[in-house]
Design an enzyme around this catalytic site. Structure first.
Site, mmCIF file in Angstrom:
data_model
loop_
_atom_site.group_PDB
_atom_site.id
_atom_site.type_symbol
_atom_site.label_atom_id
_atom_site.label_comp_id
_atom_site.label_asym_id
_atom_site.label_seq_id
_atom_site.Cartn_x
_atom_site.Cartn_y
_atom_site.Cartn_z
ATOM 1 N N ASP A 9 0.861 -1.184 0.000
ATOM 2 C CA ASP A 9 0.000 0.000 0.000
ATOM 3 C C ASP A 9 0.896 1.233 0.000
ATOM 4 O O ASP A 9 2.074 1.161 0.340
ATOM 5 C CB ASP A 9 -0.923 0.012 1.230
ATOM 6 N N SER A 10 0.305 2.360 -0.329
ATOM 7 C CA SER A 10 1.069 3.605 -0.281
ATOM 8 C C SER A 10 1.376 4.006 1.165
ATOM 9 O O SER A 10 2.191 4.880 1.386
ATOM 10 C CB SER A 10 0.274 4.714 -0.969
ATOM 11 N N TYR A 41 -0.191 8.632 -2.689
ATOM 12 C CA TYR A 41 -0.049 8.354 -4.116
ATOM 13 C C TYR A 41 -1.179 9.039 -4.906
ATOM 14 O O TYR A 41 -1.038 9.294 -6.092
ATOM 15 C CB TYR A 41 -0.143 6.848 -4.387
ATOM 16 N N GLY A 42 -2.297 9.294 -4.223
ATOM 17 C CA GLY A 42 -3.513 9.781 -4.899
ATOM 18 C C GLY A 42 -3.321 10.968 -5.831
ATOM 19 O O GLY A 42 -3.807 10.951 -6.952
ATOM 20 N N ASN A 73 -5.861 1.416 -3.794
ATOM 21 C CA ASN A 73 -6.728 1.606 -4.965
ATOM 22 C C ASN A 73 -6.013 2.345 -6.089
ATOM 23 O O ASN A 73 -6.134 1.993 -7.255
ATOM 24 C CB ASN A 73 -7.976 2.403 -4.575
ATOM 25 N N GLU A 151 -4.924 10.029 8.532
ATOM 26 C CA GLU A 151 -3.522 9.900 8.969
ATOM 27 C C GLU A 151 -3.294 10.636 10.299
ATOM 28 O O GLU A 151 -2.446 10.261 11.082
ATOM 29 C CB GLU A 151 -2.573 10.471 7.910
ATOM 30 N N CYS A 184 -10.926 3.753 -1.582
ATOM 31 C CA CYS A 184 -9.630 4.181 -1.057
ATOM 32 C C CYS A 184 -9.401 3.435 0.251
ATOM 33 O O CYS A 184 -10.325 3.279 1.058
ATOM 34 C CB CYS A 184 -9.644 5.688 -0.812
ATOM 35 N N THR A 185 -8.172 2.986 0.432
ATOM 36 C CA THR A 185 -7.851 2.174 1.610
ATOM 37 C C THR A 185 -8.177 2.841 2.944
ATOM 38 O O THR A 185 -8.493 2.174 3.914
ATOM 39 C CB THR A 185 -6.335 1.903 1.630
ATOM 40 N N HIS A 186 -8.071 4.182 2.975
ATOM 41 C CA HIS A 186 -8.268 4.876 4.248
ATOM 42 C C HIS A 186 -9.735 5.017 4.640
ATOM 43 O O HIS A 186 -10.048 5.203 5.803
ATOM 44 C CB HIS A 186 -7.667 6.292 4.182
HETATM 45 N N1 DGL Z 1 -3.814 3.981 -0.552
HETATM 46 C C1 DGL Z 1 -4.423 5.037 -1.329
HETATM 47 C C2 DGL Z 1 -5.618 4.482 -2.095
HETATM 48 O O1 DGL Z 1 -6.237 3.515 -1.708
HETATM 49 C C3 DGL Z 1 -4.841 6.191 -0.460
HETATM 50 C C4 DGL Z 1 -3.697 7.006 0.093
HETATM 51 C C5 DGL Z 1 -2.862 7.654 -0.978
HETATM 52 O O2 DGL Z 1 -3.315 8.615 -1.644
HETATM 53 O O3 DGL Z 1 -1.739 7.192 -1.159
HETATM 54 O O4 DGL Z 1 -5.957 5.014 -3.117
#
Ligand code: DGL
Length: 268
Positions: A9-10, A41-42, A73, A151, A184-186
């Protein structure tokens, strides 16, 4: 088979997927890598997300993983096909499982998707949903304020409610969708707040559950499930500080952190 499942994951958000993997596959050993140093990463360009994701994958491949889960994602949107072509182990992303779960739930064929700018821009969710049923109507919305808020550990309470309500206003006031994908994971960490804002009539879909089910089916199909009896020791790597990891993992997800290390991933 005693090889671990790799999860990337990011950052910390993929722990929501890891926690579901642990629940559904309690004997499987996980190696998790979160690129907290370069998160988010978004908002990044596609090429950068691809480069960072490949660097993470190379790190995990050296740990002899038997299957790779792209829990992010944004990374799934930009690299899933590439990795499925290039790697000789199964690669599972979070977008198809989320799309499938949403299609199972919707009654009026109106589905909303919220995610990062990258995920929404990629149109990966509409493509996945239309690949299954071209009559589905999709409303996509990026919510850039959610990741930094999670976060910081702001997940419930009046501040979280206000940020979520403001962000979802355009989707909510149309009153069309009956199902909303947390793309999105969060966002699963904000699920209760999102549900409260959207109302009880809207089904909220977190792809973690469905992704873990898919991992279980694929390992079963390839006869690579661990068949002994054990409580596995998972290993967590992060490219950044550990503190956020520990807080989200222990405080919010109740994940036992056995081993947490700094990852020195080779960057180009
Ligand atoms: N892990 C990213 C996602 O699921 C969310 C956090 C990010 O922007 O890196 O898209």
């Amino acid at each position: 088979m005693d090889q671990p499942i790799g999860v990337i994951d990011s950052g910390v958000g993929g722990l929501t997927v890891a926690s579901e993997l642990m629940r559904q596959l309690p004997k499987e050993r996980l190696i998790y890598l979160g690129d907290t140093l370069r998160c988010p990463y978004g908002p990044r360009p596609k090429e950068e997300v691809i480069q960072y994701t490949l660097e993470m994958v190379n790190f995990l491949l050296k740990q002899d993983i038997k299957l790779l889960v792209i829990a992010c994602n944004t990374a799934t949107a930009f690299t899933l096909e590439l990795l499925q072509e290039q790697l000789d182990i199964p690669v599972i992303g979070v977008i198809q499982p989320g799309a499938r779960a949403a299609i199972k739930m919707t009654k009026n064929m109106q589905i909303g998707v919220i995610g990062t700018e990258g995920t929404i821009r990629s149109r990966a969710y509409p493509d996945a949903l239309h690949g299954i049923n071209s009559e589905i109507e999709v409303q996509g919305l990026s919510c850039p304020d959610f990741v930094p808020m999670v976060e910081q550990g702001v997940i419930t309470g009046p501040e979280a409610y206000q940020v979520v309500e403001t962000a979802l206003q355009s989707i909510k006031e149309k009153q069309i969708i009956d199902t909303l994908i947390l793309g999105c994971t969060h966002y699963p960490l904000l699920k209760d707040t999102i549900q409260a804002v959207m109302g009880e009539d809207v089904h909220i879909i977190s792809s973690g559950e469905e992704t873990a089910r898919e991992v279980s089916v694929i390992l079963g199909y390839h006869q690579t499930l661990y068949e002994g009896d054990r409580s596995p020791k998972h290993r967590f790597y992060t490219t950044g500080p550990w503190e956020i990891f520990e807080r989200i993992a222990i405080q919010w997800l109740d994940i036992p952190i056995n081993i947490i290390e700094n990852a020195n991933i080779e960057t180009n």
